[in-house]
Design an enzyme around this catalytic site. Structure first.
Site: not given
Ligand code: AMP
Ligand code: MG
Length: 579
Positions: A162, A164, A255, A332-333
């Site tokens: 989700g 985050g 974004r 998720d990306n």
């Molecule tokens: P990403 O690979 O950066 O797209 O992130 C993977 C997951 O980790 C997603 O659900 C993001 O929202 C969560 N996420 C990454 N960095 C943070 C952060 N600093 N605080 C909270 N959630 C994070």
């Molecule tokens: Mg992501």
């Protein structure tokens, strides 16, 4: 009606009331509720609406609404912004957390502000704008949302992920009638923050801001970046996961994308058995974003899948054509609209190397550049698994056949793009051999991918014929050291000779229009980040300007060395997942 729908309808009602005229900004905090929303009788369709559709430099003349989402898709019944497992909804309402310290505007994209959001770029001088893009205030009447999704990370099901650290602050309908979703990234904790702090640091935000815009100008489907701000709030990060935790500064990127739904958006619903909700989301996505799919057709989910397969193949072929490695190709990306999203430890390959991995945290090299097409297939297979409950036996069978066609789509698009990169007109059965031969020479000589293609676009056929490679064509000089270079040149020139009605100058013109002279190399981004850390944003601005015209030689870019061999200090540069 489920509880979730009940809340959604309540929210919709609130939004509808304030739709007409409330464009003021509301402070977050005590006012982070639905109270205090002014009511107006003005209709969206009256004169005021048309006025607003002209570019404005005042946010009081501008509006956002999340109505189109919360009217159709259920929202979490639990209103608290606490980290937890969420069920039976697509979104949770959560407000951004404003920074405590003063916020500085680092950069804006004039093109996004003016071309997409109908805002005059001078709006950036207003306090309202700074508040909006840093998460200090929300537009009245637009309820900020965080999206519930899951995903396969590095091959394994990771459960609930989700938004985050992202808040969808509303949807903007622009003068062309296009709906764009605005999302802040780095704007604080949400129910999906897991162990994270909800923040993003300056270095990763500069990289996302610059790269998403750069990708757009390279002609690659992508989310866009409207603005970048930095605060003085402390954010602690262990950048290389070696125990050295350092203080960094929190930053936020605004974004925009037509939609932020991902493969993981559907996966989480399939995994938790929320099948009615999965249909609701699928129908919404198809209705909103896949106009060519007939909503009344019982094969609509199959048609949808087939389009995602085709467009994902197209996207990855485009990435490969500019040497872009995303770095974290988790489901998720991967956008359902097949646009590039979630820029993290990405990289543009310099020396040609199919094993290039931009993300130093990717120990198994799962997301190396040469594996992106395979990973695309893996992710589409996960999408298909998630769609199984809405497909009947015959449709499942057909869906597998569609998935099998992915490789063919990918290769034909890849070949088409590389043909264009080589200036070839028409098709010849040996084209694949010519392309593969060149890439092998590049791999053996470690020639620079971007500049080798660019210099092939700039060199004349006469120079090539005589194997006269001028000094300034440094990447071609590297390539020319290969013992089979002259053999490749001979085949290439023969093939160019078969271009119907072509001339050497038109070939070069065609090739320079598809082979960029400038891409966001790691060292360029790093140089801009180091300066930005000291509040010198000049190189962020320079790169922004240069990368808007990646195919045009520019004096300022040449002076900065952006088309030269990367500097020696850049050899040890690393990017990790930490952001
Ligand atoms: P990403 O690979 O950066 O797209 O992130 C993977 C997951 O980790 C997603 O659900 C993001 O929202 C969560 N996420 C990454 N960095 C943070 C952060 N600093 N605080 C909270 N959630 C994070
Ligand atoms: Mg992501």
């Amino acid at each position: 009606m489920s509880g979730c729908h009940g809340v959604a309808q309540f929210l919709t009602w609130v939004v509808l009331i304030c739709q007409a005229g409330c464009c003021l900004l509301d402070s977050i905090g005590a006012a982070g509720s639905f109270r205090g929303i002014p009511v107006s009788n003005k209709s969206n369709l009256d004169q005021g609406y048309c006025e607003r559709k002209r570019k404005t430099n005042s946010l009081s003349m501008w509006s956002l609404s999340s109505e189109s989402l919360i009217d159709m898709l259920p929202v979490d019944t639990i209103p608290e912004n606490s980290i937890r497992k969420v069920r039976d909804c697509i979104f949770s309402v959560a407000y951004p957390t404003p920074f405590i310290s003063r916020v500085l505007l680092v950069a804006v994209s004039k093109d996004v502000l003016e071309g997409i959001l109908d805002l005059d770029v001078s709006v950036k001088q207003t306090d309202d704008f700074l508040q909006l893009v840093s998460g200090g205030k929300v537009v009245l009447g637009s309820i900020p949302l965080t999206h519930r999704y899951g995903g396969h990370q590095f091959g394994s099901w990771a459960g609930q992920l989700g938004d985050g650290r992202a808040h969808l602050i509303g949807v903007y309908t622009n003068r062309y009638g296009e709906r764009w979703e605005l999302q802040l990234k780095g704007s604080g904790k949400t129910p999906y923050s897991r162990n994270g702090d909800g923040r993003a640091v300056l270095r990763s935000s500069v990289r996302e801001f610059l790269c998403s815009e750069a990708m757009h100008y390279l002609g690659i489907p992508t989310s866009r970046a409207a603005s970048l701000v930095v605060s003085n709030d402390d954010v602690w990060r262990d950048q290389f996961y070696n125990g050295s935790v350092k203080k960094e500064r929190g930053a936020v990127v605004l974004r925009v994308a037509k939609s932020w739904f991902r493969i993981g958006s559907l996966e989480i619903l399939a995994h938790s058995g929320e099948l009615d909700l999965q249909r609701t989301l699928l129908d919404f996505v198809i209705q909103e974003h896949f106009p060519s799919v007939d909503m009344n057709d019982s094969n609509r989910y199959l048609d949808f899948f087939s389009k995602v397969v085709l467009e994902t193949a197209n996207l990855i072929a485009l990435w490969m054509s500019v040497g872009f490695a995303h770095g974290v190709c988790n489901t998720d990306n991967f956008s359902l609209l097949s646009i590039t999203i979630d820029y993290g430890p990405f990289g543009f390959m310099e020396s040609y190397d199919p094993n290039f991995v931009p993300n130093t945290s990717d120990d198994e090299r799962r997301y190396k550049i040469g594996n992106q097409a395979n990973v695309g297939m893996f992710n589409l297979n996960k999408l298909l698994q998630a769609l199984k409950p809405v497909l009947d036996h015959r449709q499942k069978h057909l869906a597998f056949q569609i998935l099998e066609g992915y490789s063919e789509h990918y290769y034909s698009r890849f070949t088409e793009l590389f043909r264009a990169k080589l200036g070839l007109l028409g098709e010849s059965e040996d084209d694949n051999y010519l392309i593969a031969f060149l890439l092998k020479l590049m791999e053996d000589t470690k020639a620079d991918f971007t500049m080798a293609f660019r210099q092939l676009s700039e060199i004349t056929q006469d120079q090539l014929k005589e194997l006269r490679v001028p000094q300034e064509f440094w990447a071609l000089q590297d390539l020319a050291k290969h013992k089979f270079f002259s053999e490749w040149v001979t085949i290439y020139l023969l093939r160019l000779g078969r271009n119907m009605g072509d001339s050497d100058s038109t070939r070069r013109k065609r090739m320079t229009a598809v082979n960029p002279r400038y891409v966001l190399r790691n060292w360029m981004a790093e140089s801009a980040v180091q300066k930005a850390k000291m509040n010198d944003f000049s190189e962020v601005h320079l790169l922004q300007e240069v990368l808007q015209h990646p195919f045009q030689r520019q004096a300022a870019a040449e002076k900065a060395g952006y088309s030269l061999r990367p500097p020696s200090w850049a050899k040890d540069l690393k990017v990790s997942c930490s952001s």
